[in-house]
Design a protein around this motif. Structure first.
Motif, mmCIF file in Angstrom:
data_model
loop_
_atom_site.group_PDB
_atom_site.id
_atom_site.type_symbol
_atom_site.label_atom_id
_atom_site.label_comp_id
_atom_site.label_asym_id
_atom_site.label_seq_id
_atom_site.Cartn_x
_atom_site.Cartn_y
_atom_site.Cartn_z
ATOM 1 N N ASP A 94 57.277 -15.253 100.024
ATOM 2 C CA ASP A 94 56.300 -14.188 100.268
ATOM 3 C C ASP A 94 55.757 -13.626 98.952
ATOM 4 N N ALA A 247 49.230 -18.702 101.520
ATOM 5 C CA ALA A 247 49.901 -18.086 102.670
ATOM 6 C C ALA A 247 51.243 -18.756 102.905
ATOM 7 N N THR A 250 55.331 -17.887 108.283
ATOM 8 C CA THR A 250 56.587 -17.332 108.792
ATOM 9 C C THR A 250 56.380 -16.893 110.235
ATOM 10 N N ASN A 257 49.370 -16.161 110.245
ATOM 11 C CA ASN A 257 49.715 -15.969 108.842
ATOM 12 C C ASN A 257 48.586 -16.276 107.864
ATOM 13 N N ARG A 260 45.808 -13.687 107.361
ATOM 14 C CA ARG A 260 46.170 -12.456 106.658
ATOM 15 C C ARG A 260 45.575 -12.409 105.249
ATOM 16 N N ASN A 300 56.117 -22.845 112.447
ATOM 17 C CA ASN A 300 55.213 -23.358 111.407
ATOM 18 C C ASN A 300 54.698 -24.754 111.743
#
Length: 346
Positions: A94, A247, A250, A257, A260, A300
């Motif tokens: 992250d 990215a 998760t 994801n 974002r 994923n």
């Protein structure tokens, strides 16, 4: 009146000597992760890290996470040596998203009754994860809390801090329509979706030894989360201007994801046929009768990390990933989009 029987902390279920023995056991493991910037050793009230001289305009990037109910599966199987790698990876991957180098990591291990061998195995995995990510395991906390956990249970949380030059910070502002999505392969489900995974695994009769193209099902489910830090940081040093955003895939899967890091007014067109669905996900979908859309937003599905790059630089990025033996595919592109429906998976 009879005097009450004297009680000790050990009588109440907390063994301070066991905690000290654990610290002695893990000290050499932790020391292997130290970087030159670490000041002092293990056991102080606060961990010290010297940032001077490394950055001109440092921006600190922090992250915290756990491993979800993959922890339950690890405890059921008695596999304690790799769950710590998952813990580190979920935090530092992250941090990496914004172009930051993870600098140090802290862990929190809580249990009802401390088992030194189990705790040492878990922390050993955490130390190994830190080595793979190049960050220092600078401190942590072991909490023995009687009556809070069932026998044999423990909980984990991790905290990481990284840094990036302000001028190199990746915030998605450079993303444009037409940019390509380069997906980097995952090692499996990583550390997400395990409440559903465990439900499917139990309903199927826990077929741990089921063969999936040469890999046992249980090994595929417990494969540690891939640490993308070192190869991606090396790629950024060589091709930083060619990466507009990144990215980490998760919780929320591919559906939630990548978007974002995509600015408003833009969306994603993902081509699900661009990469092979790994056997473990095929088994989960088939055995659990999981709808396609549910797969995309839960798992994923074989893509653990995504780079958003301009089309004219995609070939160079692909070659750099090849040189680092990272499996990758062009999985889609950035498109103009508005409203709530900004992600299309076809």
């Amino acid at each position: 009146m009879t005097a009450p029987t004297p009680l000790t902390y050990r009588d109440a279920g907390v063994d301070i000597d066991a905690g000290n023995a654990l610290v002695d056991r893990i000290k050499p493991l932790v020391k292997r992760t130290f970087r030159p910037e670490v000041m002092g050793g293990l056991g102080g009230f606060g961990a010290l890290f010297d940032l001077s001289g490394r950055y001109r305009e440092p921006v600190l990037v922090s992250g915290t996470d756990g491993v979800g109910t993959k922890l339950k599966l690890a405890q059921q199987l008695g596999r304690h040596d790799t769950i710590g790698i998952d813990l580190v990876a979920m935090c530092v991957n992250d941090i990496l998203v914004q172009g930051a180098e993870p600098l140090f990591f802290l862990d929190y291990f809580a249990t009802g009754k401390l088992d030194i061998d189990t705790a040492a195995a878990v922390v050993g995995g955490i130390a190994r994860g830190c080595e793979l990510a190049g960050c220092a395991l600078i401190g942590g906390e072991t909490a023995e809390m009687p009556d809070m956990y069932a026998p044999g249970e423990y909980d984990l949380a991790g905290f990481g801090v990284g840094a990036v030059e302000k001028s190199a910070l990746l915030d998605g502002a450079a993303v444009r329509a037409g940019d390509l999505l380069v997906g980097i392969g995952s090692s499996g489900p990583h550390s997400n979706g395990y409440s559903l995974i465990r439900r499917i695994f139990d309903r199927a009769g826990r077929p741990a030894d089921l063969d999936l193209d040469g890999t046992r099902l249980i090994d595929a489910l417990m494969a540690p989360t891939t640490l993308y830090v070192k190869p991606v940081l090396a790629l950024l040093r060589e091709h930083g201007a060619a990466v507009h955003a990144m990215a980490h895939i998760t919780g929320g899967g591919l559906t939630e994801n990548i978007v974002r890091v995509i600015p408003d007014g833009l969306g994603l067109d993902i081509n699900a046929s661009a990469w092979p669905l790994p056997p473990v996900f095929d088994w989960l979908q088939r055995e659990g009768a999981v709808a396609r859309e549910e797969m995309w937003r839960t798992f994923n599905c074989g893509i653990g990390f995504v780079l958003v790059v301009p089309p004219e630089r995609a070939a160079a990025i692909g070659a750099a990933l090849d040189s680092r033996s990272l499996p990758h595919w062009r999985i889609g592109e950035v498109i103009a989009a508005s409203g709530d429906d900004r992600v299309r998976i076809g």
